[in-house]
Design an enzyme around this catalytic site. Structure first.
Site, PDB file in Angstrom:
ATOM      1  N   LYS A  30      -1.378   2.562  23.301  1.00  0.00           N
ATOM      2  CA  LYS A  30      -0.790   3.910  23.455  1.00  0.00           C
ATOM      3  C   LYS A  30      -0.415   4.520  22.105  1.00  0.00           C
ATOM      4  O   LYS A  30      -0.019   5.676  22.041  1.00  0.00           O
ATOM      5  CB  LYS A  30       0.460   3.820  24.344  1.00  0.00           C
ATOM      6  N   TYR A  42       0.841  -1.208   0.000  1.00  0.00           N
ATOM      7  CA  TYR A  42       0.000   0.000   0.000  1.00  0.00           C
ATOM      8  C   TYR A  42       0.873   1.254   0.000  1.00  0.00           C
ATOM      9  O   TYR A  42       0.735   2.128  -0.861  1.00  0.00           O
ATOM     10  CB  TYR A  42      -0.916  -0.031   1.231  1.00  0.00           C
TER      11      TYR A  42
END
Ligand code: UDP
Length: 326
Positions: free
Chosen positions: A209, A146
């Protein structure tokens, strides 16, 4: 009335864009092979005489008989789940696809807006990401099909622009969400909302996170239309005066408000208070970028554009959409 070709038109962003462009009384030709797009998305447009659908894979050459004024090239699987299932197809859609689209744009002397992606920055070492940052991308990893395909496509656009003086504008789209996202896409917002609505565990990858900045789709569409509309000389002058920038840049389009994935999970649970879902932690996929946030100074200064929809508001609208379809 303009005739506008939209590749990837039955996908998430394409559907939202087509609705807007039809409201403005344009004639739309939508090209899609429905690998990730869905016919249900465009079904409501089929009765509109200004809308035409062509089932086609843009990595194969194609012709459009009527004169096209503008092209939006949105075709490419964009979710890690789908593009990793068919990496060569994804690469071809970006690379062979943009060659076919540029040839078409040249033939019709059409203005082109090409959708690139924040993924071209890879796992960024510069934060937030400015247009001038070159990125940190793995050429042989899970995301490479991609990321690298999109990088080459930017270069093709740049070279066509120079050689043929084609009017090409490019944007790097950061994480975007809203109605018509594919529920099977595996994107974080669609996953969390569907999981919360179905009382299933909320799957946070890694420790949660890592950050992303989420843009509501209406804001993106506004930015795309503005970028397509601005006069080329005005654009060049503004870029030169304000940024001492000589080429047509690939403008970042995203919302600069950054959230951790864990915070997003809590926010979605707060907005679906009846949900019995609990957060569970799953392994972090390989090459998953740690932080991502656009610097949108350029788009702000040049187009007078910035996102308006706050995360909470956008999530509420997206939750309503998914409530109806899942
Ligand atoms: N993610 C997650 N749970 C999910 C889906 C995604 O924690 O069910 C994480 C993913 O690992 C990434 C972030 O959410 O860190 C955004 O993922 P998405 O696939 O939406 O977009 P991208 O990684 O392409 O930015």
């Amino acid at each position: 009335m303009k005739t506008i070709l939209i590749t990837g038109g039955s996908g998430f962003i394409g559907t939202n864009l087509i609705r807007r462009l039809l409201e403005y009384k344009n004639k739309i030709i939508c090209v899609d092979n429905n690998y990730t797009g869905k016919l249900e998305n465009i079904n409501p447009f089929l009765s509109n005489e200004n809308f035409k659908f062509i089932d086609h894979d843009i990595s194969q050459p194609f012709e459009i008989n009527e004169k096209i004024d503008e092209i939006y090239n949105l075709a490419c699987p964009a979710s890690p789940v789908y593009y990793q299932k068919r990496p060569l197809f994804t690469l071809n859609t970006s690379v062979l696809g943009i060659i076919n689209i540029l040839k078409l744009a040249k033939k019709h002397n059409a203005k082109l807006l090409h959708a690139s992606t924040s993924e071209i920055y890879g796992n960024p070492l510069e934060h937030p990401q400015k247009e001038s940052y070159w990125g940190n991308v793995n050429t042989i990893g899970l995301r490479s099909c991609y990321d690298e395909g999109k990088r080459v496509a930017e270069t093709y656009c740049y070279e066509y622009q120079k050689k043929f003086n084609l009017d090409v504008r490019m944007i790097r789209i950061f994480n975007t969400y809203g109605p018509h996202m594919n529920p099977e896409d595996g994107r974080v917002i669609s996953n969390f909302i569907i999981q919360a609505l179905k009382d299933k565990p909320i799957t946070v990858y890694g420790d949660g996170k890592q950050t992303r900045s989420f843009q509501y789709v209406d804001d993106l569409i506004e930015g795309m239309l503005k970028y397509m509309k601005i006069d080329k000389d005005e654009l060049k002058n503004k870029l030169k005066d304000k940024f001492n920038w000589d080429t047509i840049p690939v403008l970042n389009m995203g919302n600069p408000e950054e959230f951790t994935i864990l915070k997003l999970a809590y926010k979605i649970l707060e907005l679906i208070p009846k949900s019995k879902s609990k957060i569970v932690f799953k392994p972090l996929p390989k090459d998953d970028p740690v932080r991502r946030r656009p610097d949108i100074t350029m788009a702000k200064e040049v187009l007078g554009w910035e996102p308006k929809v706050k995360l909470e508001e956008g999530l509420k609208r997206t939750i309503e959409y998914f409530r109806d379809i899942v």
